[in-house]
Design a protein around this motif. Structure first.
Motif, PDB file in Angstrom:
ATOM      1  N   ILE A 120      12.204 -12.446  -2.124  1.00 35.14           N
ATOM      2  CA  ILE A 120      11.509 -13.522  -2.847  1.00 35.14           C
ATOM      3  C   ILE A 120      10.084 -13.101  -3.185  1.00 35.14           C
ATOM      4  O   ILE A 120       9.094 -13.694  -2.749  1.00 35.14           O
ATOM      5  N   ASN A 121       9.962 -12.028  -3.948  1.00 40.70           N
ATOM      6  CA  ASN A 121       8.700 -11.551  -4.493  1.00 40.70           C
ATOM      7  C   ASN A 121       8.942 -11.167  -5.953  1.00 40.70           C
ATOM      8  O   ASN A 121       9.933 -11.596  -6.562  1.00 40.70           O
ATOM      9  N   ASN A 122       8.049 -10.383  -6.513  1.00 41.71           N
ATOM     10  CA  ASN A 122       8.218  -9.870  -7.875  1.00 41.71           C
ATOM     11  C   ASN A 122       8.204  -8.343  -7.868  1.00 41.71           C
ATOM     12  O   ASN A 122       7.678  -7.709  -8.784  1.00 41.71           O
ATOM     13  N   ILE A 123       8.774  -7.770  -6.840  1.00 40.65           N
ATOM     14  CA  ILE A 123       8.790  -6.316  -6.676  1.00 40.65           C
ATOM     15  C   ILE A 123       9.751  -5.695  -7.690  1.00 40.65           C
ATOM     16  O   ILE A 123      10.854  -6.199  -7.920  1.00 40.65           O
ATOM     17  N   SER A 124       9.342  -4.601  -8.306  1.00 42.57           N
ATOM     18  CA  SER A 124      10.161  -3.922  -9.309  1.00 42.57           C
ATOM     19  C   SER A 124      10.379  -2.472  -8.882  1.00 42.57           C
ATOM     20  O   SER A 124      10.160  -2.109  -7.730  1.00 42.57           O
ATOM     21  N   GLY A 125      10.813  -1.654  -9.826  1.00 39.52           N
ATOM     22  CA  GLY A 125      11.074  -0.262  -9.501  1.00 39.52           C
ATOM     23  C   GLY A 125      12.409  -0.085  -8.801  1.00 39.52           C
ATOM     24  O   GLY A 125      13.246  -0.999  -8.777  1.00 39.52           O
ATOM     25  N   GLU A 126      12.636   1.076  -8.230  1.00 41.60           N
ATOM     26  CA  GLU A 126      13.904   1.392  -7.588  1.00 41.60           C
ATOM     27  C   GLU A 126      13.767   1.397  -6.069  1.00 41.60           C
ATOM     28  O   GLU A 126      12.665   1.487  -5.531  1.00 41.60           O
TER      29      GLU A 126
ATOM     30  N   PRO B 150       0.824  -1.224   0.000  1.00 43.83           N
ATOM     31  CA  PRO B 150       0.000   0.000   0.000  1.00 43.83           C
ATOM     32  C   PRO B 150       0.858   1.274   0.000  1.00 43.83           C
ATOM     33  O   PRO B 150       1.869   1.348   0.688  1.00 43.83           O
ATOM     34  N   LEU B 151       0.423   2.266  -0.759  1.00 44.80           N
ATOM     35  CA  LEU B 151       1.164   3.526  -0.841  1.00 44.80           C
ATOM     36  C   LEU B 151       1.236   4.231   0.502  1.00 44.80           C
ATOM     37  O   LEU B 151       2.176   4.991   0.762  1.00 44.80           O
ATOM     38  N   ASP B 152       0.239   4.004   1.356  1.00 42.54           N
ATOM     39  CA  ASP B 152       0.189   4.694   2.642  1.00 42.54           C
ATOM     40  C   ASP B 152       0.738   3.844   3.784  1.00 42.54           C
ATOM     41  O   ASP B 152       0.397   4.057   4.942  1.00 42.54           O
ATOM     42  N   ILE B 153       1.599   2.889   3.471  1.00 39.74           N
ATOM     43  CA  ILE B 153       2.173   2.040   4.522  1.00 39.74           C
ATOM     44  C   ILE B 153       2.887   2.876   5.577  1.00 39.74           C
ATOM     45  O   ILE B 153       3.036   2.483   6.730  1.00 39.74           O
ATOM     46  N   GLY B 154       3.312   4.078   5.188  1.00 37.84           N
ATOM     47  CA  GLY B 154       4.007   4.968   6.122  1.00 37.84           C
ATOM     48  C   GLY B 154       3.143   5.457   7.260  1.00 37.84           C
ATOM     49  O   GLY B 154       3.655   6.100   8.192  1.00 37.84           O
ATOM     50  N   ASN B 155       1.831   5.198   7.209  1.00 37.95           N
ATOM     51  CA  ASN B 155       0.947   5.598   8.312  1.00 37.95           C
ATOM     52  C   ASN B 155       1.254   4.827   9.593  1.00 37.95           C
ATOM     53  O   ASN B 155       0.947   5.292  10.694  1.00 37.95           O
ATOM     54  N   LEU B 156       1.843   3.661   9.457  1.00 37.29           N
ATOM     55  CA  LEU B 156       2.109   2.801  10.623  1.00 37.29           C
ATOM     56  C   LEU B 156       3.408   3.252  11.277  1.00 37.29           C
ATOM     57  O   LEU B 156       4.425   2.562  11.257  1.00 37.29           O
ATOM     58  N   VAL B 157       3.389   4.420  11.888  1.00 36.40           N
ATOM     59  CA  VAL B 157       4.610   5.131  12.275  1.00 36.40           C
ATOM     60  C   VAL B 157       5.412   4.425  13.360  1.00 36.40           C
ATOM     61  O   VAL B 157       6.583   4.733  13.549  1.00 36.40           O
ATOM     62  N   ASN B 158       4.812   3.487  14.091  1.00 38.66           N
ATOM     63  CA  ASN B 158       5.546   2.787  15.145  1.00 38.66           C
ATOM     64  C   ASN B 158       5.996   1.386  14.732  1.00 38.66           C
ATOM     65  O   ASN B 158       6.497   0.629  15.562  1.00 38.66           O
ATOM     66  N   LEU B 159       5.820   1.077  13.464  1.00 40.95           N
ATOM     67  CA  LEU B 159       6.177  -0.261  12.985  1.00 40.95           C
ATOM     68  C   LEU B 159       7.683  -0.484  13.120  1.00 40.95           C
ATOM     69  O   LEU B 159       8.488   0.336  12.687  1.00 40.95           O
ATOM     70  N   GLN B 160       8.036  -1.616  13.752  1.00 40.56           N
ATOM     71  CA  GLN B 160       9.439  -1.972  13.926  1.00 40.56           C
ATOM     72  C   GLN B 160       9.845  -3.156  13.052  1.00 40.56           C
ATOM     73  O   GLN B 160      10.998  -3.241  12.641  1.00 40.56           O
ATOM     74  N   LYS B 161       8.921  -4.066  12.791  1.00 39.69           N
ATOM     75  CA  LYS B 161       9.224  -5.265  12.011  1.00 39.69           C
ATOM     76  C   LYS B 161       8.173  -5.412  10.915  1.00 39.69           C
ATOM     77  O   LYS B 161       6.973  -5.428  11.200  1.00 39.69           O
ATOM     78  N   LEU B 162       8.633  -5.540   9.672  1.00 37.27           N
ATOM     79  CA  LEU B 162       7.718  -5.733   8.547  1.00 37.27           C
ATOM     80  C   LEU B 162       8.226  -6.910   7.729  1.00 37.27           C
ATOM     81  O   LEU B 162       9.290  -6.834   7.104  1.00 37.27           O
ATOM     82  N   PHE B 163       7.483  -8.023   7.752  1.00 35.61           N
ATOM     83  CA  PHE B 163       7.857  -9.247   7.062  1.00 35.61           C
ATOM     84  C   PHE B 163       6.817  -9.555   5.989  1.00 35.61           C
ATOM     85  O   PHE B 163       5.715 -10.016   6.295  1.00 35.61           O
ATOM     86  N   LEU B 164       7.156  -9.292   4.725  1.00 30.18           N
ATOM     87  CA  LEU B 164       6.269  -9.607   3.606  1.00 30.18           C
ATOM     88  C   LEU B 164       6.982 -10.496   2.592  1.00 30.18           C
ATOM     89  O   LEU B 164       6.532 -10.624   1.456  1.00 30.18           O
ATOM     90  N   GLY B 165       8.086 -11.091   2.962  1.00 31.18           N
ATOM     91  CA  GLY B 165       8.877 -11.901   2.046  1.00 31.18           C
ATOM     92  C   GLY B 165       8.209 -13.207   1.665  1.00 31.18           C
ATOM     93  O   GLY B 165       7.235 -13.655   2.271  1.00 31.18           O
ATOM     94  N   GLU B 166       8.721 -13.827   0.607  1.00 32.10           N
ATOM     95  CA  GLU B 166       8.288 -15.139   0.128  1.00 32.10           C
ATOM     96  C   GLU B 166       6.801 -15.151  -0.204  1.00 32.10           C
ATOM     97  O   GLU B 166       6.037 -15.998   0.251  1.00 32.10           O
ATOM     98  N   ASN B 167       6.381 -14.159  -0.990  1.00 31.14           N
ATOM     99  CA  ASN B 167       5.022 -14.085  -1.503  1.00 31.14           C
ATOM    100  C   ASN B 167       5.074 -13.843  -3.010  1.00 31.14           C
ATOM    101  O   ASN B 167       6.063 -14.215  -3.661  1.00 31.14           O
ATOM    102  N   MET B 168       4.061 -13.219  -3.555  1.00 28.40           N
ATOM    103  CA  MET B 168       4.026 -12.925  -4.989  1.00 28.40           C
ATOM    104  C   MET B 168       3.694 -11.452  -5.219  1.00 28.40           C
ATOM    105  O   MET B 168       2.958 -11.095  -6.127  1.00 28.40           O
ATOM    106  N   LEU B 169       4.225 -10.610  -4.370  1.00 29.41           N
ATOM    107  CA  LEU B 169       3.940  -9.180  -4.457  1.00 29.41           C
ATOM    108  C   LEU B 169       4.561  -8.571  -5.706  1.00 29.41           C
ATOM    109  O   LEU B 169       5.650  -8.978  -6.141  1.00 29.41           O
ATOM    110  N   THR B 170       3.905  -7.576  -6.250  1.00 31.11           N
ATOM    111  CA  THR B 170       4.397  -6.863  -7.427  1.00 31.11           C
ATOM    112  C   THR B 170       4.414  -5.368  -7.105  1.00 31.11           C
ATOM    113  O   THR B 170       4.209  -4.956  -5.967  1.00 31.11           O
ATOM    114  N   GLY B 171       4.650  -4.564  -8.133  1.00 31.68           N
ATOM    115  CA  GLY B 171       4.701  -3.123  -7.929  1.00 31.68           C
ATOM    116  C   GLY B 171       6.022  -2.701  -7.317  1.00 31.68           C
ATOM    117  O   GLY B 171       6.976  -3.487  -7.240  1.00 31.68           O
ATOM    118  N   SER B 172       6.094  -1.474  -6.882  1.00 33.58           N
ATOM    119  CA  SER B 172       7.342  -0.939  -6.345  1.00 33.58           C
ATOM    120  C   SER B 172       7.221  -0.701  -4.842  1.00 33.58           C
ATOM    121  O   SER B 172       6.130  -0.756  -4.275  1.00 33.58           O
TER     122      SER B 172
END
Length: 806
Positions: free
Chosen positions: A209-215, A169-191
């Motif tokens: 281990i996703n299909n994330i692109s962009g910079e 999500p573009l607004d993932i930055g709303n979770l301002v206290n997030l310390q650990k983010l584990f989204l690996g080993e899926n089929m995510l795309t986009g940047s």
């Protein structure tokens, strides 16, 4: 029955369905067994008081009943590593206190994307959500944008190892206290969205281990707490951003198997905390920066299969703890640097498929830990060594080097021509002559020195073993090197301002020790070493760390080496308990109210001893959680006397030869304010640090927390809430521990849910002590004797112990 704890008992068979009908039960933990069965459809209705539900690592199957949402008091759910199937219930939004959701399961049925989206969207209503973990399951469907609307309290979010598609999500930055983010080993795309830079508390980011692109977004410059970055095996393009150089806590960086281009920015190698750097399988070009030699703690470097060129930087030899080095499949030329002789801890080295030339270094023969050496497909010439790793044909490869000769017979290489052998013989004769002449000079010099020494031995003595008293055992650098597995990164258990702490085992008696190695390049490290030795050899108390010995010697390179050897504290530092850095294999470290109170009393007792019961008055100058170590019984031991100030007990005058006071003495947040004004250190300064420490222990908040800005600090924050609002500032884990844990053995009797009011009564004076100790004016702070007396009273009240009459 209210409490069922059967975890880790290797139980098998079907879990009794009758246990689901005990309406009073609030804690069920049967994780890590071989149990099987299904969850009853009326689970949530039958167990309305359920708070903790842990089934992980079993063989449960079937569907998760939708009625589970009726158990509105649920706090922890962990269904990991089972065989659950079917849809997740859609009304989890009714859970009002969900702090730990480790639902490790479930393959969704039809309309799977909608089911997952609805489930995650419903969690947006959980205002207290702190941790959501759905790792290692069979979830499918799109990752919904609604996760950006989760509670801002959330610190842990994990969907690792599923079949999730869609984009972050573009607004993932709303979770301002997030310390650990584990989204690996899926089929995510986009940047990767640029808003991720708003997660200033982020410590671990795992998107591999996703299909994330962009910079890679330049906003990573704001992730100053980031310790681990996993972006491997994606389709990320562009260059490695220079902004990563601002992530000063970064230890592990994995960018391999992407489409990165451009040069490796030298700023990356300014991150001296780096332990693993993996950049293999990209399209990186240019030179390997000379700054790579700054990474003194790097144990693994992977730059294979890129387009790097030029000579291998000689500065790599400075990375003395390097164990794995892979540089194969590039365009490197020149020779293997002679500085590599310093990499005696190497286990695996691959420089194959390059354009390297020259002779194979003979010092590789004496590397004790070599298990794999690949020099194939280069342009090496001359004789192949035949000792060490070169005796095991399966451990090394030199194929594709047409000018090599000699070596072991299994290589079937031609014998070396006479000029090569003669060259070696002439070289040997030359070295022999030089050696003989040198020995003669050395013997003559020794004779002269012996005469001088006899005349001056009363004025000059050299002791490289230990600056401590003779009753301490003497250990050499070699013994400490062996005890810590060559100061391996895997043995590293902590670091401080002046060095690193390694776990070690002394072969003499198999004693487990902690070895504090001083970084002598740090300004003040030598003074810190002298001060700590002087302090520790003169003090002895059950709440002070026990010194075993010290070592002042030289290392294998001839450099000065200084280390202190302590008794190992198996429960680590108080810092690690108050602010746990969780991994997938670890469970949270939690301390209940009485344990924290005991630790506070232990620390105060140590301070009282240092201030009032020694021949010399010791002022610690650096009290903080990382300098409080806990043994197996959670008994506290004060450590790290590197900044200590030592005063004559009779005159009150500082012994300057024993002092290591350097600038402002202490750590930001804990240091007394008067020190910043140039005032001399005092016992009241230690009491200020103790007050801050006490407030941190019972609020769970560091004094450097981002919430403390301007004129608001931890002292003022607590003071404003006294006495009516203490339950709003207390560490929630203290309350949770009381609710979760009925009586069980520990240093003191555990409290149950019924003790909440008693807890509130006892918290008020605890916070008042912390506030009183941390006031700005030194002469208004409580004395340590008063603190100990009051803390004992509070503990007796809480435990219902009647004090003795005097």
């Amino acid at each position: 029955m209210e409490f069922l704890q059967l975890s880790g008992n290797n139980l098998s068979g079907m879990f009794p369905a009758s246990l689901y009908n005990i309406s009073s039960i609030y804690f069920i933990s049967i994780a890590v067994n071989l149990l099987h069965g299904i969850l009853p459809p009326d689970l949530g209705l039958a167990l309305p008081n359920l708070k903790i539900f842990l089934l992980a690592s079993n063989r449960f199957y079937g569907q998760i009943p939708s009625s589970i949402a009726n158990a509105t008091r649920l706090v922890q759910i962990n269904f990991g590593t089972n065989a659950f199937t079917g849809s997740m219930p859609m009304n989890f939004g009714t859970l009002d206190a969900l702090e730990f959701l480790g639902a490790y399961e479930n393959s969704l049925g039809t309309n799977q994307g909608i089911e997952l989206t609805s489930f995650l969207t419903s969690l947006s209503n959980c205002s207290n959500l702190r941790l959501l973990d759905l790792t290692l399951n069979h979830f499918k469907g799109l990752l919904p944008n609604s996760i950006a609307n989760f509670s801002t309290k959330i610190t842990w979010f994990a969907l690792l190892g599923n079949y999730i598609s869609g984009s972050i999500p573009l607004d993932i930055g709303n979770l301002v206290n997030l310390q650990k983010l584990f989204l690996g080993e899926n089929m995510l795309t986009g940047s990767i969205p640029n808003s991720i830079g708003k997660l200033s508390m982020l410590e671990t980011l795992e998107l591999d281990i996703n299909n994330i692109s962009g910079e890679i977004p330049s906003s990573f410059t704001n992730l100053t707490r980031l310790g681990a970055l996993y972006l491997s095996t994606n389709m990320i393009e562009g260059s490695i951003p220079i902004s990563l150089g601002n992530c000063t806590h970064l230890e592990n960086i994995f960018l391999d198997y992407n489409h990165l281009t451009g040069a490796i920015p030298y700023q990356i190698f300014g991150l001296t905390s780096l332990i693993i750097v993996s950049l293999s399988q990209n399209d990186l070009t240019g030179l390997l920066p000379q700054e790579v030699g700054n990474l003194k703690n790097m144990g693994q470097l992977f730059v294979s299969k890129n387009k790097l060129f030029g000579e291998i930087p000689a500065t790599l030899g400075n990375c003395e703890v390097l164990e794995f080095l892979y540089m194969d499949g590039n365009l490197f030329n020149g020779t293997i640097p002679m500085s590599f002789r310093q990499l005696r801890g190497l286990q695996e080295l691959d420089v194959s498929t390059n354009y390297l030339s020259g002779q194979i270094p003979r010092f590789f023969e004496v590397f004790p830990f070599f298990q794999y050496l690949n020099l194939s497909y280069n342009m090496f010439d001359g004789e192949v060594p035949n000792r060490g790793v070169f005796t095991n044909i399966s451990a090394f490869s030199v194929v594709g080097n047409s000018k090599l000769c000699g070596g072991i017979k299994l290589l079937q290489l031609p014998a070396c021509p006479m000029e090569v052998l003669n060259g070696r013989k002439r070289s040997f004769n030359h070295r022999l002559i030089v050696l003989i002449v040198t020995l003669i000079i050395v013997l003559l010099s020794l004779c002269i020195l012996a005469i001088l020494y006899r005349n001056r031995r009363s004025r000059k003595r050299v002791n490289l073993a230990s600056p401590l008293k003779n009753q301490y055992p003497q250990l050499s650098y070699g013994e400490l090197f062996q005890a810590t597995n060559g100061f391996s990164p895997s043995n590293l258990v902590g670091e401080g301002g002046y060095g690193y702490v390694y776990k070690g085992i002394l072969n003499s008696d198999e004693q487990i020790v902690a070895v504090k190695v001083l970084n002598l390049y740090e300004c003040g490290a030598n003074k810190s070493f002298v001060t700590e030795c002087e302090a520790l050899k003169n003090i002895r108390h059950r709440n002070l760390v026990k010194i075993i010995t010290s070592c002042s010697s030289i290392d294998f390179r001839g450099n000065d080496f200084k280390a202190l050897v302590f008794e190992f504290m198996e429960n680590g530092s108080l810092e690690s308990w108050l602010h746990s850095s969780l991994s997938k294999q670890q469970e949270p470290k939690n301390l209940n109210f009485v344990q924290r109170l005991n630790i506070a009393i232990d620390v105060a007792s140590a301070i009282d001893y240092l201030h009032n019961h020694c021949e010399m008055t010791f002022i610690h100058c650096d009290l903080k959680p990382s300098n409080i170590l806990l043994d197996g019984d959670l008994c506290a031991h004060v450590s790290d006397f590197g900044l200590a100030k030592i005063f004559s007990a009779t005159t009150g005058i500082s012994n300057h030869q024993q002092s290591s006071s350097i600038g402002i003495r202490g750590t930001i947040g804990y240091v007394a304010p008067e020190y910043g004004m140039g005032e001399e250190v005092s016992t009241q300064g230690d009491m200020y640090s103790y007050g801050v420490l006490l407030l941190e222990m019972f609020t769970g908040k560091r004094p450097t927390n981002n919430m403390f800005t301007g004129n608001v600090n931890l002292h003022g924050y607590v003071k404003m809430c006294l006495p009516q609002q203490v339950m709003q500032i207390v560490d929630p884990q203290i309350i949770l521990e009381m609710e979760e844990e009925p009586s069980k053995p520990s240093r003191s009797k555990q409290c149950s849910t019924a003790n909440i009011s008693k807890l509130e009564t006892c918290l008020v004076p605890v916070f008042q002590i912390g506030v009183s100790c941390s006031v700005e004016m030194p002469n208004e702070r409580m004395s340590v004797k008063e603190v100990i007396k009051e803390l004992h009273k509070i503990r007796n009240v809480f435990l219902g112990v009647r004090g003795k009459r005097h």
